[in-house]
Design a protein around this motif. Structure first.
Motif, PDB file in Angstrom:
ATOM      1  N   LEU A 248       0.826  -1.202   0.000  1.00 37.51           N
ATOM      2  CA  LEU A 248       0.000   0.000   0.000  1.00 37.51           C
ATOM      3  C   LEU A 248       0.864   1.257   0.000  1.00 37.51           C
ATOM      4  CD1 LEU A 248      -2.756  -1.055   2.582  1.00 37.51           C
ATOM      5  CD2 LEU A 248      -2.877  -1.134   0.077  1.00 37.51           C
ATOM      6  N   GLU A 249       1.936   1.241   0.783  1.00 36.16           N
ATOM      7  CA  GLU A 249       2.836   2.396   0.804  1.00 36.16           C
ATOM      8  C   GLU A 249       3.459   2.613  -0.569  1.00 36.16           C
ATOM      9  OE1 GLU A 249       5.603   1.410   3.851  1.00 36.16           O
ATOM     10  OE2 GLU A 249       4.296   2.079   5.502  1.00 36.16           O
ATOM     11  N   ARG A 250       3.856   1.525  -1.215  1.00 39.55           N
ATOM     12  CA  ARG A 250       4.453   1.644  -2.549  1.00 39.55           C
ATOM     13  C   ARG A 250       3.445   2.180  -3.551  1.00 39.55           C
ATOM     14  NH1 ARG A 250       6.945  -3.456  -5.841  1.00 39.55           N
ATOM     15  NH2 ARG A 250       4.751  -3.860  -6.247  1.00 39.55           N
ATOM     16  N   PHE A 251       2.225   1.669  -3.502  1.00 45.70           N
ATOM     17  CA  PHE A 251       1.189   2.121  -4.434  1.00 45.70           C
ATOM     18  C   PHE A 251       0.947   3.618  -4.276  1.00 45.70           C
ATOM     19  CE2 PHE A 251      -3.073   2.999  -5.899  1.00 45.70           C
ATOM     20  CZ  PHE A 251      -3.222   2.188  -7.014  1.00 45.70           C
ATOM     21  N   MET A 252       0.844   4.084  -3.047  1.00 46.21           N
ATOM     22  CA  MET A 252       0.547   5.498  -2.817  1.00 46.21           C
ATOM     23  C   MET A 252       1.718   6.392  -3.225  1.00 46.21           C
ATOM     24  SD  MET A 252      -2.557   5.387  -1.911  1.00 46.21           S
ATOM     25  CE  MET A 252      -2.970   7.009  -1.237  1.00 46.21           C
ATOM     26  N   ARG A 253       2.942   5.902  -3.051  1.00 44.01           N
ATOM     27  CA  ARG A 253       4.103   6.686  -3.492  1.00 44.01           C
ATOM     28  C   ARG A 253       4.185   6.719  -5.013  1.00 44.01           C
ATOM     29  NH1 ARG A 253       9.664   5.753  -0.484  1.00 44.01           N
ATOM     30  NH2 ARG A 253      10.149   7.444  -1.940  1.00 44.01           N
ATOM     31  N   LEU A 254       3.893   5.591  -5.652  1.00 43.70           N
ATOM     32  CA  LEU A 254       3.880   5.562  -7.121  1.00 43.70           C
ATOM     33  C   LEU A 254       2.783   6.471  -7.673  1.00 43.70           C
ATOM     34  CD1 LEU A 254       4.461   1.754  -7.739  1.00 43.70           C
ATOM     35  CD2 LEU A 254       6.009   3.602  -8.395  1.00 43.70           C
ATOM     36  N   ARG A 255       1.679   6.551  -6.962  1.00 45.13           N
ATOM     37  CA  ARG A 255       0.565   7.420  -7.380  1.00 45.13           C
ATOM     38  C   ARG A 255       1.023   8.878  -7.477  1.00 45.13           C
ATOM     39  NH1 ARG A 255      -2.617   9.964  -3.541  1.00 45.13           N
ATOM     40  NH2 ARG A 255      -4.521  10.958  -4.340  1.00 45.13           N
ATOM     41  N   ASP A 256       1.948   9.252  -6.625  1.00 43.70           N
ATOM     42  CA  ASP A 256       2.433  10.632  -6.623  1.00 43.70           C
ATOM     43  C   ASP A 256       3.664  10.826  -7.504  1.00 43.70           C
ATOM     44  OD1 ASP A 256       0.457  11.416  -4.823  1.00 43.70           O
ATOM     45  OD2 ASP A 256       1.676  10.866  -3.087  1.00 43.70           O
ATOM     46  N   THR A 257       4.151   9.746  -8.105  1.00 35.78           N
ATOM     47  CA  THR A 257       5.372   9.840  -8.928  1.00 35.78           C
ATOM     48  C   THR A 257       5.143   9.216 -10.308  1.00 35.78           C
ATOM     49  OG1 THR A 257       6.184   7.826  -7.823  1.00 35.78           O
ATOM     50  CG2 THR A 257       6.928   9.930  -6.946  1.00 35.78           C
ATOM     51  N   PHE A 259       3.039   7.116 -11.591  1.00 34.63           N
ATOM     52  CA  PHE A 259       1.684   7.035 -12.150  1.00 34.63           C
ATOM     53  C   PHE A 259       1.286   8.335 -12.854  1.00 34.63           C
ATOM     54  CE2 PHE A 259      -0.089   3.637  -8.987  1.00 34.63           C
ATOM     55  CZ  PHE A 259       0.831   2.734  -9.480  1.00 34.63           C
ATOM     56  N   ARG A 260       1.973   9.439 -12.557  1.00 32.29           N
ATOM     57  CA  ARG A 260       1.615  10.728 -13.161  1.00 32.29           C
ATOM     58  C   ARG A 260       2.198  10.903 -14.561  1.00 32.29           C
ATOM     59  NH1 ARG A 260      -1.223  13.688  -9.881  1.00 32.29           N
ATOM     60  NH2 ARG A 260      -1.186  13.266  -7.650  1.00 32.29           N
ATOM     61  N   ASP A 261       3.067   9.992 -14.954  1.00 33.28           N
ATOM     62  CA  ASP A 261       3.602  10.023 -16.309  1.00 33.28           C
ATOM     63  C   ASP A 261       2.463   9.777 -17.298  1.00 33.28           C
ATOM     64  OD1 ASP A 261       4.801   9.066 -18.845  1.00 33.28           O
ATOM     65  OD2 ASP A 261       6.682   9.122 -17.724  1.00 33.28           O
ATOM     66  N   PRO A 262       2.320  10.596 -18.341  1.00 38.16           N
ATOM     67  CA  PRO A 262       1.224  10.414 -19.302  1.00 38.16           C
ATOM     68  C   PRO A 262       1.197   9.035 -19.959  1.00 38.16           C
ATOM     69  CG  PRO A 262       2.257  12.550 -19.606  1.00 38.16           C
ATOM     70  CD  PRO A 262       3.109  11.799 -18.632  1.00 38.16           C
ATOM     71  N   GLN A 263       2.363   8.363 -20.036  1.00 36.01           N
ATOM     72  CA  GLN A 263       2.422   7.051 -20.664  1.00 36.01           C
ATOM     73  C   GLN A 263       2.113   5.910 -19.690  1.00 36.01           C
ATOM     74  OE1 GLN A 263       5.825   6.298 -23.279  1.00 36.01           O
ATOM     75  NE2 GLN A 263       6.394   8.443 -23.092  1.00 36.01           N
ATOM     76  N   SER A 264       1.962   6.234 -18.408  1.00 44.28           N
ATOM     77  CA  SER A 264       1.779   5.194 -17.411  1.00 44.28           C
ATOM     78  C   SER A 264       0.437   4.485 -17.574  1.00 44.28           C
ATOM     79  CB  SER A 264       1.865   5.778 -15.995  1.00 44.28           C
ATOM     80  OG  SER A 264       1.541   4.796 -15.025  1.00 44.28           O
ATOM     81  N   TYR A 265       0.474   3.175 -17.489  1.00 43.68           N
ATOM     82  CA  TYR A 265      -0.742   2.354 -17.539  1.00 43.68           C
ATOM     83  C   TYR A 265      -1.669   2.711 -16.378  1.00 43.68           C
ATOM     84  CZ  TYR A 265      -3.613  -1.911 -17.327  1.00 43.68           C
ATOM     85  OH  TYR A 265      -4.658  -2.815 -17.280  1.00 43.68           O
ATOM     86  N   PHE A 266      -1.078   3.154 -15.267  1.00 42.09           N
ATOM     87  CA  PHE A 266      -1.849   3.473 -14.065  1.00 42.09           C
ATOM     88  C   PHE A 266      -2.134   4.967 -13.921  1.00 42.09           C
ATOM     89  CE2 PHE A 266       0.501  -0.456 -13.088  1.00 42.09           C
ATOM     90  CZ  PHE A 266      -0.552  -1.284 -12.712  1.00 42.09           C
ATOM     91  N   ARG A 267      -2.045   5.690 -15.038  1.00 42.72           N
ATOM     92  CA  ARG A 267      -2.243   7.143 -14.999  1.00 42.72           C
ATOM     93  C   ARG A 267      -3.565   7.528 -14.339  1.00 42.72           C
ATOM     94  NH1 ARG A 267      -2.444  11.722 -14.237  1.00 42.72           N
ATOM     95  NH2 ARG A 267      -1.993  13.502 -15.573  1.00 42.72           N
ATOM     96  N   ARG A 268      -4.597   6.728 -14.565  1.00 38.35           N
ATOM     97  CA  ARG A 268      -5.926   7.067 -14.034  1.00 38.35           C
ATOM     98  C   ARG A 268      -5.953   7.084 -12.509  1.00 38.35           C
ATOM     99  NH1 ARG A 268      -5.668   2.034 -15.994  1.00 38.35           N
ATOM    100  NH2 ARG A 268      -6.484   0.239 -14.826  1.00 38.35           N
ATOM    101  N   TYR A 269      -5.051   6.320 -11.874  1.00 34.48           N
ATOM    102  CA  TYR A 269      -5.046   6.286 -10.420  1.00 34.48           C
ATOM    103  C   TYR A 269      -4.447   7.550  -9.815  1.00 34.48           C
ATOM    104  CZ  TYR A 269      -5.920   1.298 -11.133  1.00 34.48           C
ATOM    105  OH  TYR A 269      -6.450   0.090 -11.522  1.00 34.48           O
ATOM    106  N   ALA A 270      -3.632   8.261 -10.590  1.00 31.82           N
ATOM    107  CA  ALA A 270      -3.009   9.480 -10.086  1.00 31.82           C
ATOM    108  C   ALA A 270      -4.033  10.575  -9.825  1.00 31.82           C
ATOM    109  CB  ALA A 270      -1.949   9.978 -11.072  1.00 31.82           C
ATOM    110  N   GLU A 271      -5.176  10.511 -10.507  1.00 29.81           N
ATOM    111  CA  GLU A 271      -6.196  11.541 -10.365  1.00 29.81           C
ATOM    112  C   GLU A 271      -7.217  11.234  -9.270  1.00 29.81           C
ATOM    113  OE1 GLU A 271      -5.665  14.189 -12.040  1.00 29.81           O
ATOM    114  OE2 GLU A 271      -4.023  13.248 -13.143  1.00 29.81           O
TER     115      GLU A 271
END
Length: 324
Positions: A248-257, A259-271
């Motif tokens: 969970l800690e990793r997911f939340m840190r990736l969300r702020d880093t 995941f914000r890349d426009p090419q990221s598969y998980f881009r939708r989670y950043a918002e």
């Protein structure tokens, strides 16, 4: 942070166990005179951004592993030379293969990179290659078509035949063996992108299910498993609740880093809001990763040569070494 609670085994359990168990302090003493060949800056660069690793951890845990592996590699090389002499075979360099297994978020990548760095700096400067099994995942298009997207990382989501061919070729001493590459940014195999493994002295293979086996066939026919090609294997272990927190800690840190890349598969989670993001992370953990851990990964722990048990502060608290 507290280390995992230690439960003293009975004499009967100790007598039957295939492992010798060491406390952190007992294991650290096995370093003997093994020199430290990494600087503090190098150690910092080797760890994953959500993992924790200190130079003291390398000295206490990884230098003894490096020393132990030097004995194993020397023994394997002697056996290989004796076998080839017996067979009258042409001298072919047979690589020593190390498997590194464990759950998502347990720190497999950090362990693999530290070992690669330490082993490559032995006095005889061996050639040490590192491959992750992520590249042998089936492409997302295939997983979607076969209804396996929610089982990505499970044994059935990998191209096992391709992985076995790769390992067979490397173990046979073939030149310029290709391994497919995976992008965690786009969450998919990269078409046409490969890494070359060219007769290494040591190959480290890192992945969730590298110690996985299947039910033996009733007719006794040979079915190779990935671990059949390993000369040594390491399982990185931690309690389920600790792994959940790290995930969970990793997911939340990736969300702020990332995941914000426009090419990221998980881009939708950043918002997503913090609440929605955490809800998503919990669903992924309980719906996919915990199931894979319990059904596929954890049952392979006792197949490892070495088990590294982490406490909730990421430090190795206990080491179990299979008896020879």
């Amino acid at each position: 942070m507290n280390e995992p609670a230690q439960v003293a085994p009975t004499e009967y359990e100790e007598a039957l166990s295939p492992y010798r168990v060491f406390t952190r302090e007992q294991w650290a003493a096995k370093r003997a005179d093994t020199p430290m060949t990494l600087t503090t800056d190098e150690v910092t660069k080797l760890k994953s951004f959500t993992d924790q690793l200190s130079i003291e951890e390398v000295e206490a845990i990884y230098l003894p592993i490096s020393r132990l592996l030097s004995f194993y590699v020397a023994a394997q090389q002697n056996l290989s030379r004796a076998s080839q002499a017996f067979l009258g075979a042409t001298d072919v360099k047979i690589p020593f293969v190390i498997g590194v297994a464990g759950s998502v978020a347990v720190g497999k990548s950090t362990t693999s990179r530290v070992l690669q760095a330490l082993l490559s700096r032995w006095s005889n400067t061996p050639k040490v290659s590192l491959v992750t099994t992520d590249g042998f995942l089936f492409p997302n298009a295939y997983l979607e078509r076969e209804g396996l997207m929610k089982k990505k990382g499970f044994p059935e989501s990998y191209d096992a035949k391709a992985l076995l061919r790769f390992l067979a070729d490397v173990k046979a001493g073939k030149r310029h063996v290709k391994a497919p590459l995976y992008s965690h940014l786009v969450y998919d195999v990269m078409p046409g992108e490969t890494a070359e493994v060219d007769r290494p002295d040591i190959l480290i293979v890192e992945g969730l299910n590298v110690l996985q086996t299947g039910r033996p066939p009733r007719d006794g026919k040979a079915i190779p498993y990935v671990s059949d090609y390993f000369d040594f294997s390491i399982f990185i272990d931690a309690e389920e609740d600790v792994l959940e927190r790290w995930y969970l800690e990793r997911f939340m840190r990736l969300r702020d880093t990332a995941f914000r890349d426009p090419q990221s598969y998980f881009r939708r989670y950043a918002e997503k809001s913090d609440f929605e993001a955490m809800k998503t992370a919990l669903a992924l953990w309980y719906g996919i990763n915990l199931v894979n851990l319990r059904d596929n990964i954890l049952p392979t722990r006792q197949r490892a040569t070495l088990i590294l048990k982490k406490g909730d502060n990421h430090r190795i608290a206990e080491v179990s070494l299979r008896r020879v």
